[in-house]
Design a protein around this motif. Structure first.
Motif, short mmCIF file in Angstrom:
data_model
loop_
_atom_site.label_atom_id
_atom_site.label_comp_id
_atom_site.label_asym_id
_atom_site.label_seq_id
_atom_site.Cartn_x
_atom_site.Cartn_y
_atom_site.Cartn_z
N LEU A 109 0.83 -1.21 0.00
CA LEU A 109 0.00 0.00 0.00
C LEU A 109 0.86 1.26 0.00
O LEU A 109 0.57 2.22 -0.73
CB LEU A 109 -0.94 0.00 1.22
CG LEU A 109 -2.08 -1.02 1.20
CD1 LEU A 109 -2.75 -1.06 2.57
CD2 LEU A 109 -3.09 -0.69 0.12
N CYS A 159 -8.39 0.59 -5.53
CA CYS A 159 -8.08 -0.74 -4.99
C CYS A 159 -9.24 -1.70 -5.26
O CYS A 159 -10.40 -1.35 -5.05
CB CYS A 159 -7.86 -0.67 -3.48
SG CYS A 159 -6.39 0.24 -2.96
N TYR A 171 -6.71 3.22 2.56
CA TYR A 171 -5.76 3.88 1.65
C TYR A 171 -6.47 4.43 0.42
O TYR A 171 -6.09 5.49 -0.10
CB TYR A 171 -4.65 2.90 1.25
CG TYR A 171 -3.43 3.01 2.14
CD1 TYR A 171 -2.23 3.53 1.66
CD2 TYR A 171 -3.48 2.60 3.48
CE1 TYR A 171 -1.11 3.63 2.49
CE2 TYR A 171 -2.38 2.69 4.30
CZ TYR A 171 -1.19 3.22 3.80
OH TYR A 171 -0.09 3.33 4.63
N CYS A 222 2.31 1.82 -3.42
CA CYS A 222 1.29 2.36 -4.31
C CYS A 222 1.04 3.85 -4.04
O CYS A 222 0.85 4.65 -4.97
CB CYS A 222 -0.01 1.57 -4.16
SG CYS A 222 0.07 -0.14 -4.75
N ARG A 223 1.03 4.22 -2.77
CA ARG A 223 0.80 5.62 -2.39
C ARG A 223 1.95 6.52 -2.84
O ARG A 223 1.73 7.58 -3.43
CB ARG A 223 0.62 5.74 -0.88
CG ARG A 223 0.46 7.17 -0.39
CD ARG A 223 0.13 7.22 1.07
NE ARG A 223 1.28 7.02 1.93
CZ ARG A 223 2.06 8.01 2.40
NH1 ARG A 223 1.82 9.27 2.04
NH2 ARG A 223 3.05 7.74 3.22
N ASN A 240 -6.58 -6.99 5.30
CA ASN A 240 -6.14 -6.42 4.03
C ASN A 240 -7.26 -5.63 3.36
O ASN A 240 -7.03 -4.52 2.83
CB ASN A 240 -5.69 -7.52 3.07
CG ASN A 240 -4.37 -8.16 3.43
OD1 ASN A 240 -3.95 -9.12 2.80
ND2 ASN A 240 -3.69 -7.66 4.46
N ALA A 258 -6.94 -1.66 2.65
CA ALA A 258 -7.03 -1.15 1.29
C ALA A 258 -8.08 -0.06 1.18
O ALA A 258 -7.88 0.96 0.51
CB ALA A 258 -7.33 -2.30 0.32
#
Length: 336
Positions: free
Chosen positions: A111, A174, A166, A114-115, A159, A163
């Motif tokens: 995560l 996501c 985020y 990805c951010r 998870n 997700a």
């Protein structure tokens, strides 16, 4: 397109990587090649595509923060298919810390990557095991699943919630996929089909839990891969209906987030599954009938209506064809 695929030495991840390469994508593959099961099998999966000119392999542990940060910064994937995890429902009873390290801490590193690097879409593997104590079937992602019965399932439920947070906080699209019992060539040695085949060929008894009375939405690997790729291409957005509807666990009005079941709509009883395997092997099984294992659910049945409506996904492969394909692969691979 550049796609980071985690777990490329694994069962599902290796098939997904191969299909992405076949359609012309650049794949950055990541796997720690741990010894949870036969590493030689993992290397053999990788050998099918590791020399492909558009494939880059990284042997990294998800829990290694510095290595994960370096991987994202170096390769800057546009999309991520996160399929790596410490698998196995029962292994968690002896090794709980491994599950949290890989499935929770490791997912946090995904995560964060990805951010920090503005990934267009993260697709991640969840599991039908999150339904746990739920007995309202077919299992629907639009209903609550708050009572997982194993630590593995609990990490996957975590998870899903991580997700969503985020997706809300940072706008990262996501999509979570709840897999239902996946089988097929190059499968995992700890799964029932693999164990049954090995035992029958050796003339040893197979362990049939719940006296064979439970049903599963057995889903062939090619059908799973097709669903993963279609989902990867369908980037979610906030659902504007959320303001006028009750909160839905599968979608969100405050985040670009979706959650889907991915599996076969037609569950099969375990005894039928074994019968088809016996026919494919040309041998009868000696069965040791046992009660349901702790943490197992009696039945699973996938409602995949949402995935059908969103990406046109519908499983195509029958258990007769799927098991026959597995047996042919097994006999060829092991030379039995």
């Amino acid at each position: 397109m550049s796609v980071l695929v985690t777990g490329t030495a694994g069962f599902i991840g290796s098939h997904v990587a191969q299909r992405l390469l076949a359609r012309g994508e650049r794949v950055i593959g990541l796997d720690n090649l741990n010894d949870y099961y036969d590493v030689a099998l993992k290397r053999a999966r990788l050998a099918r595509f590791i020399e492909h000119p558009h494939y880059t392999h990284l042997q990294i542990d998800l829990a290694d923060r510095a290595a994960m940060e370096h991987a994202f910064a170096t390769y800057r994937p546009q999309r991520v298919a996160h399929l790596a995890a410490q698998a196995g429902v029962r292994y968690a009873a002896q090794n709980p810390h491994v599950y949290v390290s890989s499935n929770v801490t490791g997912f946090l590193h995904i995560l964060e990557g990805c951010r920090q690097h503005l990934v267009e879409h993260l697709v991640f593997a969840s599991t039908s095991s999150v339904y746990g104590a739920n007995t309202d079937m077919p299992f629907s992602e639009h209903r609550s699943a708050e009572h997982p019965l194993t630590l593995y399932a609990a990490t996957k439920k975590a998870n899903e919630q991580m997700a969503h947070s985020y997706a809300h906080l940072y706008g990262i699209p996501c999509t979570g996929l709840r897999f239902f019992t996946v089988y097929g060539p190059w499968g995992r040695p700890d799964m029932a089909l693999f164990l049954f085949t090995e035992a029958i060929l050796k003339g040893e008894p197979i362990k049939v839990f719940n006296h064979g009375r439970h049903k599963r939405s057995f889903t062939y690997i090619d059908d799973i891969v097709e669903g993963v790729l279609r989902t990867l291409d369908a980037v979610p957005a906030k659902d504007p209906r959320w303001d006028s509807l009750a909160p839905d666990p599968a979608c969100s009005g405050v985040a670009p987030y979706r959650l889907f079941n991915i599996g076969n709509e037609r569950p099969v009883e375990l005894m039928q599954y074994i019968d088809v395997l016996e026919q494919c092997l040309g041998r009868k099984a000696t069965m040791e009938m046992l009660p349901l294992q702790a943490g197992d659910v009696p039945d699973t049945e996938a409602d995949v209506t949402s995935l059908i409506q969103t990406v046109g996904y519908r499983p195509q492969v029958s258990i007769e064809t799927g098991i026959d394909n597995f047996v042919r692969w097994y006999l060829d691979y092991y030379g039995t």
